[in-house]
Scaffold this motif. Structure first.
Motif, PDB file in Angstrom:
ATOM      1  N   TRP A   1      13.790   7.010   3.598  1.00 23.65           N
ATOM      2  CA  TRP A   1      12.909   5.858   3.778  1.00 23.65           C
ATOM      3  C   TRP A   1      13.402   5.012   4.946  1.00 23.65           C
TER       4      TRP A   1
ATOM      5  N   ALA B   1       0.783  10.198   7.485  1.00 23.66           N
ATOM      6  CA  ALA B   1       1.136   9.465   6.266  1.00 23.66           C
ATOM      7  C   ALA B   1      -0.021   9.320   5.294  1.00 23.66           C
TER       8      ALA B   1
ATOM      9  N   THR C   1       1.106   5.581  -0.863  1.00 21.54           N
ATOM     10  CA  THR C   1       1.619   5.985  -2.170  1.00 21.54           C
ATOM     11  C   THR C   1       0.656   5.615  -3.297  1.00 21.54           C
TER      12      THR C   1
ATOM     13  N   VAL D   1      -0.796  12.467  -2.463  1.00 19.28           N
ATOM     14  CA  VAL D   1       0.557  11.941  -2.254  1.00 19.28           C
ATOM     15  C   VAL D   1       1.582  13.074  -2.378  1.00 19.28           C
TER      16      VAL D   1
ATOM     17  N   ALA E   1       1.812  15.159   0.776  1.00 18.96           N
ATOM     18  CA  ALA E   1       1.971  14.455   2.049  1.00 18.96           C
ATOM     19  C   ALA E   1       3.360  14.660   2.645  1.00 18.96           C
TER      20      ALA E   1
ATOM     21  N   HIS F   1       5.104   9.352   3.363  1.00 17.60           N
ATOM     22  CA  HIS F   1       4.559   8.383   2.409  1.00 17.60           C
ATOM     23  C   HIS F   1       4.689   6.985   2.996  1.00 17.60           C
TER      24      HIS F   1
ATOM     25  N   GLN G   1       4.315   2.878   1.780  1.00 18.80           N
ATOM     26  CA  GLN G   1       4.060   1.855   0.769  1.00 18.80           C
ATOM     27  C   GLN G   1       4.248   0.488   1.410  1.00 18.80           C
TER      28      GLN G   1
END
Length: 187
Positions: free
Chosen positions: A47, A87, A90, A97, A100, A103, A105
């Motif tokens: 992330w 992308a 989420t 999702v 993918a 992601h 968010q």
């Protein structure tokens, strides 16, 4: 006025800076090599966040176990935009999702003291199928921000928020192609 959802980041004509927190065992080899190397995992989602304050909230200013080294990860804008073009939010259909490569968010942006604000910052999960591309092609520079983070945190704890604010990385709106922005709920 800040938009409800907007990418705010430190960026120039070629690159964008994202932030990540790691254990020393991951950060030190990466910094020494100038790129991500094992024990960085190429087998799980990573992330990335363009919001410095959000990562400070998430890592408790580098005090959470496994998140004590704070890195600025400079990547190409081309890579960033390619990732966002792939992308899926989420909050989309679970099957979409699950398939993918990337992601996205949206989480509340944070103040220096960690309070939630009324606008959102993007968090981007780079999936296993794209992680090597991220690490080997998109990343252009890794910088250890840990000493700066500790200095800012000490100022905040000492009630000197104005001084701390001046040490934050510059973040300004990042323009995306209109179709990508719409798909990701930006605006």
């Amino acid at each position: 006025m800040t938009a409800l959802r907007e990418i705010r980041a430190d960026h120039d004509g070629r690159t964008i800076v994202l932030y990540q927190a790691y254990a020393p065992a991951v950060a030190e080899p990466a910094l020494a090599a100038g790129r991500f190397v094992p024990p960085f995992s190429f087998h799980r989602m990573t992330w990335i966040k363009p919001s410095f304050r959000w990562l400070m909230h998430r890592s408790n200013w580098g005090q959470k176990p496994g998140q004590t080294r704070l890195l600025a990860v400079r990547i190409t804008r081309e890579g960033w935009e390619e990732g966002l073009a792939r992308a899926v939010l989420t909050t989309a259909d679970p099957d979409e999702v699950a398939g993918a490569e990337v992601h996205v968010q949206w989480d509340p942006e944070r103040t220096l003291r960690g309070a939630a604000l009324n606008h959102y910052s993007i968090q981007v999960g780079i999936g296993r199928s794209l992680i090597r591309t991220f690490a080997e092609e998109w990343v252009t520079e890794l910088t250890d921000l840990t000493p700066q983070v500790h200095r800012i945190a000490a100022l905040v704890r000492g009630g000197r928020a104005a001084q701390a604010q001046r040490l934050l990385p510059p973040e300004r709106p990042y323009p995306l192609p209109a179709a990508t922005a719409r798909r990701l709920g930006i605006g």
